[in-house]
Each structure stands twice: as C-alpha cells, then as structure tokens.
Design a protein around this motif. Structure first.
Motif, PDB file in Angstrom:
ATOM      1  N   VAL A   1       0.866  -1.173   0.000  1.00 56.45           N
ATOM      2  CA  VAL A   1       0.000   0.000   0.000  1.00 56.45           C
ATOM      3  C   VAL A   1       0.907   1.229   0.000  1.00 56.45           C
ATOM      4  CG1 VAL A   1      -1.846   1.238   1.182  1.00 56.45           C
ATOM      5  CG2 VAL A   1      -1.762  -1.271   1.259  1.00 56.45           C
ATOM      6  N   THR A   2       0.762   2.081  -1.031  1.00 54.48           N
ATOM      7  CA  THR A   2       1.693   3.179  -1.228  1.00 54.48           C
ATOM      8  C   THR A   2       0.980   4.519  -1.383  1.00 54.48           C
ATOM      9  OG1 THR A   2       1.728   2.893  -3.643  1.00 54.48           O
ATOM     10  CG2 THR A   2       3.354   1.654  -2.359  1.00 54.48           C
ATOM     11  N   THR A   3       1.754   5.580  -1.273  1.00 53.65           N
ATOM     12  CA  THR A   3       1.255   6.931  -1.475  1.00 53.65           C
ATOM     13  C   THR A   3       1.152   7.235  -2.964  1.00 53.65           C
ATOM     14  OG1 THR A   3       3.436   7.971  -1.534  1.00 53.65           O
ATOM     15  CG2 THR A   3       2.448   7.608   0.640  1.00 53.65           C
ATOM     16  N   SER A   4       0.737   8.445  -3.301  1.00 54.31           N
ATOM     17  CA  SER A   4       0.612   8.846  -4.711  1.00 54.31           C
ATOM     18  C   SER A   4       1.937   8.772  -5.450  1.00 54.31           C
ATOM     19  CB  SER A   4       0.048  10.269  -4.806  1.00 54.31           C
ATOM     20  OG  SER A   4      -1.264  10.334  -4.293  1.00 54.31           O
ATOM     21  N   SER A   5       3.038   9.009  -4.737  1.00 57.04           N
ATOM     22  CA  SER A   5       4.353   8.971  -5.373  1.00 57.04           C
ATOM     23  C   SER A   5       5.016   7.612  -5.269  1.00 57.04           C
ATOM     24  CB  SER A   5       5.257  10.048  -4.760  1.00 57.04           C
ATOM     25  OG  SER A   5       5.433   9.826  -3.371  1.00 57.04           O
ATOM     26  N   GLY A   6       4.283   6.606  -4.776  1.00 51.92           N
ATOM     27  CA  GLY A   6       4.815   5.258  -4.734  1.00 51.92           C
ATOM     28  C   GLY A   6       5.620   4.922  -3.504  1.00 51.92           C
ATOM     29  N   LYS A   7       5.584   5.779  -2.486  1.00 53.54           N
ATOM     30  CA  LYS A   7       6.321   5.516  -1.261  1.00 53.54           C
ATOM     31  C   LYS A   7       5.456   4.731  -0.274  1.00 53.54           C
ATOM     32  CE  LYS A   7       9.096   9.741  -1.680  1.00 53.54           C
ATOM     33  NZ  LYS A   7       9.454  11.037  -1.027  1.00 53.54           N
ATOM     34  N   ALA A   8       6.109   4.094   0.686  1.00 51.98           N
ATOM     35  CA  ALA A   8       5.381   3.336   1.695  1.00 51.98           C
ATOM     36  C   ALA A   8       4.495   4.265   2.517  1.00 51.98           C
ATOM     37  CB  ALA A   8       6.359   2.619   2.619  1.00 51.98           C
ATOM     38  N   VAL A   9       3.254   3.842   2.768  1.00 49.39           N
ATOM     39  CA  VAL A   9       2.436   4.631   3.692  1.00 49.39           C
ATOM     40  C   VAL A   9       2.923   4.417   5.120  1.00 49.39           C
ATOM     41  CG1 VAL A   9       0.382   4.566   2.217  1.00 49.39           C
ATOM     42  CG2 VAL A   9       0.658   2.814   3.980  1.00 49.39           C
ATOM     43  N   THR A  10       3.494   3.267   5.403  1.00 48.90           N
ATOM     44  CA  THR A  10       3.921   2.772   6.709  1.00 48.90           C
ATOM     45  C   THR A  10       2.708   2.565   7.617  1.00 48.90           C
ATOM     46  OG1 THR A  10       4.312   4.784   8.038  1.00 48.90           O
ATOM     47  CG2 THR A  10       6.058   4.106   6.475  1.00 48.90           C
ATOM     48  N   GLY A  11       2.981   1.952   8.766  1.00 51.27           N
ATOM     49  CA  GLY A  11       1.924   1.741   9.746  1.00 51.27           C
ATOM     50  C   GLY A  11       2.056   2.658  10.941  1.00 51.27           C
ATOM     51  N   LEU A  12       2.873   3.695  10.825  1.00 50.59           N
ATOM     52  CA  LEU A  12       3.108   4.600  11.946  1.00 50.59           C
ATOM     53  C   LEU A  12       1.917   5.518  12.184  1.00 50.59           C
ATOM     54  CD1 LEU A  12       6.823   5.501  11.145  1.00 50.59           C
ATOM     55  CD2 LEU A  12       6.003   4.115  13.069  1.00 50.59           C
ATOM     56  N   PRO A  13       1.683   5.929  13.431  1.00 50.99           N
ATOM     57  CA  PRO A  13       0.562   6.815  13.747  1.00 50.99           C
ATOM     58  C   PRO A  13       0.648   8.144  13.003  1.00 50.99           C
ATOM     59  CG  PRO A  13       1.459   5.823  15.734  1.00 50.99           C
ATOM     60  CD  PRO A  13       2.415   5.499  14.628  1.00 50.99           C
TER      61      PRO A  13
END
Length: 446
Positions: free
Chosen positions: A139-151
């Motif tokens: 699951v990634t952002t618009s630019s293809g980066k990790a969204v991560t699971g951080l708060p």
C-alpha cells in the motif's frame, strides 16, 4: 492473472530465496462440500501459514524498506479476508505491522520494532494444510512511497517508540492501520483504517486513491488525497478501536463498523457502553448515506470468562445477501456471529446522536431501544466458543458457500507485550501463534 503481473514488486521475486510461497503450485480445491448442513457447527479444514522472514517479504515489495526485521516472520494478515474469485484463494490485508506495549515508569508505550514495515494486501491460497502466499501488493502513497503503519497525528494517536520503548519515533500522516478489505468489480480495493478512523480507496496496484476521514480531522501533510466525508462524531473513536470491519453489499455500497463504542462524552462512558456504530457509504456518491446503532450482547454472554464490557469488539462484517450482514462480536478469547438486516427505518444519520453535545449520548443509554433509538435487530448464527479447532482472535471472515465460512486469525506477527518480547540481542521471542485459516461448516444455511 493479477492485474499487476510482471511488476517488479510481485512476491514471486521471493521465489529465489527458497521461501515456501508455492507460486507455481497447482490450485488445490478448498474441499468444502455443497451437501445440506447437518449437526453442530464444525471445522472441516485447517491451513497454516509457514515462516516467511518479514524483511525478505517487505524488501521484495519495496526495496530497502526494512533494514532489521528483528527475527519477525510475516503475520498479521488475518486482519480481514475476502474471496479472490477462485476456490481456495483469498485477498487478505495486514494491519500496521508488528507492535506491542511496554511499561516505562509505570506508563504503557506503543512500540514499533519494524518501523519501516508497510501494510500490504496479500493474496493467499489454501493448499492442503498449508496457507501459501501467491501474491502481494504494497500500500503506497501517490508517489509510490510506503504509507507505513506509523501513527498519524501527535496528540491524537499514541506516540510510536522503538522495540525497547526507549526511543520515540516520528509520526507519519500517511500512516495507516489497515483492517477490513473488499475488492471492487474494477479491481480496486477498499480498506478501513483505525487511526482516522477512515475508509481508504486503493488502486489495483496498491496506490491510495482517496482516504475518507471524519469532518474536522484536519489531517495535513499526506502524499495522497484526503476527503473529510464522514460524520464528525467519529472523531471520538477510542485509540486502536477505529474502523475494523468492512463489507461490500450486492448493490455496491460499503458498510464499515467501529470496533468499539465512541468516547462520548468520555472514556468512562465508552468503556461501560454496549452500543457501537456502522456507516453505509456510497462509492458512486462518494458520501455516507446511512448510520446504524449496533448493540453488543452482555460481555459475559459473548465470553463467559470475562466481566469487563470494554473488552467487547467487532472485528469482521460480511455481506450475506441483500442488506444482511454477518457480524462478529468478540473478546480476545471468545467470539459469536450474528446476522443483522440494515433496515432503512434504523438509519440515525444526521440525527441528535451525531451531535457530540447531545446528553445523554447514544453510548450512555442503558437501553437505546427503550429511548427510541432504532437499534439493529440481530439473530445468533453460531457461538464459535463451542466449535473445537477455531483459533483465538478471529479477525477475518469470508463466506465460502451457503453453509460454510472461512475464518482467519490475527497472530500479531508472533508478538507479545512486555519487555520480554525481545531477547538481549533485540530478536523476537516468538509467541508460537501461527496465522491459521479454518473452514467452518454451519448447522444452518446463511
């Protein structure tokens, strides 16, 4: 073939590591019969996920995203499950990743031992007694980066800490604690998230298209579109008890459910309440179209060994035809499945209980129905406590056929709470709990 076949993110890259992914294995039928149900509910098949190093899994999806997996294997994929079209194949979703709690100076801290972990959509296949990973999508952002699971937000979400709870980590407004999953006809996915709480539309390749959050959340700094489309009263969700279940109705509408009651007017009212809420969302209108009040059974009915009402949760909802839903009420040690019908006359959207100044709040009412609230009626389908072989902490449920369900547990990546979760070298002391999928034959047709 997956719509993203050939992309370099596919898990088939893991084949070279020798992991038991069985990407080229022949499809093994799920083995669920279509004969008329008889006798009590019982388990007819069990399949278990093997050991897949979390770092290897994650780095094959997003290169160099995890530098130290601390000996943790892939897990947490039991946050939800949705049929993938072929018998025995399912889409699942991880939650935010390995996390736990450690007390420091008498206060609990939320730990993220693998902060680079990125939530993933994972396709699995039941092959005999094995649960094999056959595809995965980060699951990634618009630019293809990790969204991560951080708060997401300081002051609203828990502060994230390192594995030993000694070092504070950075918040990430893109972070998602993903839970429920369904797949739309166009191949895109819908997920729900506990942080916002939010409804998340994700492309077939895992890119977040839109995140729908409560009005007034004011989440800024994201690398994807955020729309404030949900009732503002949902800002009062309990930490770690946001949206947990998601269902796709036959007509295309989505239904999402809060894991626990809202904190209205405060935490004491929330922890004593047995009333939580569901929202109906129209993807076509991109708007919430209905809201429903759902009433838990008393906690000692759901779990005879428990007397704390705040332990009640809803972890999964499944569409079972028309406007009917299968709803899982549970504690960490017990679960019951109920059927409800989403009657139009039960809609409370936009009413007095969406005003967070209303007193008493919906959550404070001892008997909402007696107070005139149209609480959803329900019927018990099965008490899973009476079915031998069902794992604890079931969070994902899928309908296999007219009398059979697939259930999958959340094994929490093998983590436990407390300082003893990791050894002196900072490696996980695994709980031994495995991700397990079971087929349960019901005594009655759903």
């Amino acid at each position: 073939m997956s719509p993203h076949a050939g992309r370099n993110r596919r898990v088939h890259r893991l084949a070279a590591t020798g992991l038991p992914l069985a990407l080229a294995a022949a499809l093994v039928a799920a083995g669920t019969a279509t004969a008329s149900p008889s006798g009590p509910a019982h388990v007819v098949r069990t399949a278990t996920l093997g050991d897949i190093p979390l770092g290897t899994f994650s780095n094959a999806l997003l290169r160099d995203s995890v530098d130290n997996d601390r000996g943790i294997d892939l897990g947490g994929i039991g946050s939800d499950i949705y049929p993938a079209g072929r018998k025995g194949e399912y889409w699942t979703v991880t939650d935010r990743g390995p996390n736990g709690q450690i007390k420091v100076d008498g206060k609990k801290r939320r730990t993220f031992p693998v902060p680079g972990f990125d939530p993933a959509i994972v396709k699995v296949r039941v092959s005999g007694d094995r649960l094999d990973v056959i595809d995965a999508i980060p699951v990634t952002t618009s630019s293809g980066k990790a969204v991560t699971g951080l708060p997401d937000q300081a002051g609203r979400d828990e502060t994230p800490y390192s594995y030993d709870a000694r070092t504070a980590l950075s918040y990430n407004p893109n972070g998602l604690d993903t839970e429920g999953i369904v797949r739309a006809d166009d191949g895109s996915f819908w997920l729900v998230d506990e942080y916002g709480p939010s409804l998340v539309h994700v492309s077939a390749h895992g890119k977040v298209l839109t995140r729908y959050v409560p009005k007034g959340l004011q989440l800024t700094g994201t690398d994807y579109p955020v729309v404030e489309a949900l009732p503002s009263v949902f800002l009062h969700r309990k930490i770690n008890r946001g949206f947990e279940g998601l269902a796709l109705l036959p007509g295309g509408d989505l239904v999402m459910v809060l894991q626990s009651p809202l904190s209205l007017p405060d935490g004491d009212a929330r922890d004593a309440s047995r009333t939580t809420r569901l929202l109906r969302f129209s993807p076509r209108k991109k708007a919430v179209t209905a809201e429903y009040a759902y009433r838990f059974d008393p906690v000692d009915v759901v779990d005879p060994g428990e007397d704390d009402t705040s332990e009640l949760k809803i972890s999964s909802i499944v569409a079972v035809g028309g406007d009917r839903l299968l709803v899982e009420e549970r504690t960490d040690n017990a679960a019951r499945l109920e059927v409800v019908r989403l009657d139009r006359r039960s809609d409370i959207l936009g009413g007095v209980y969406d005003d967070d100044t209303t007193s008493p709040s919906l959550e404070q009412l001892d008997d909402p129905a007696a107070a005139g609230v149209p609480v959803l009626g329900k019927r018990l389908v099965v008490d899973l406590n009476t079915v031998p072989g069902v794992p604890l902490k079931i969070e994902g449920i899928a309908r296999v056929d007219h009398d059979t369900l697939a259930l999958v547990n959340d094994n929490d990546f093998g983590m436990t709470d407390g300082a003893g979760a990791f050894d002196a070298q900072g490696r996980l002391v695994d709980s031994g709990v495995k991700t397990t999928l079971v087929y349960v034959r019901l005594p009655k047709v759903l």
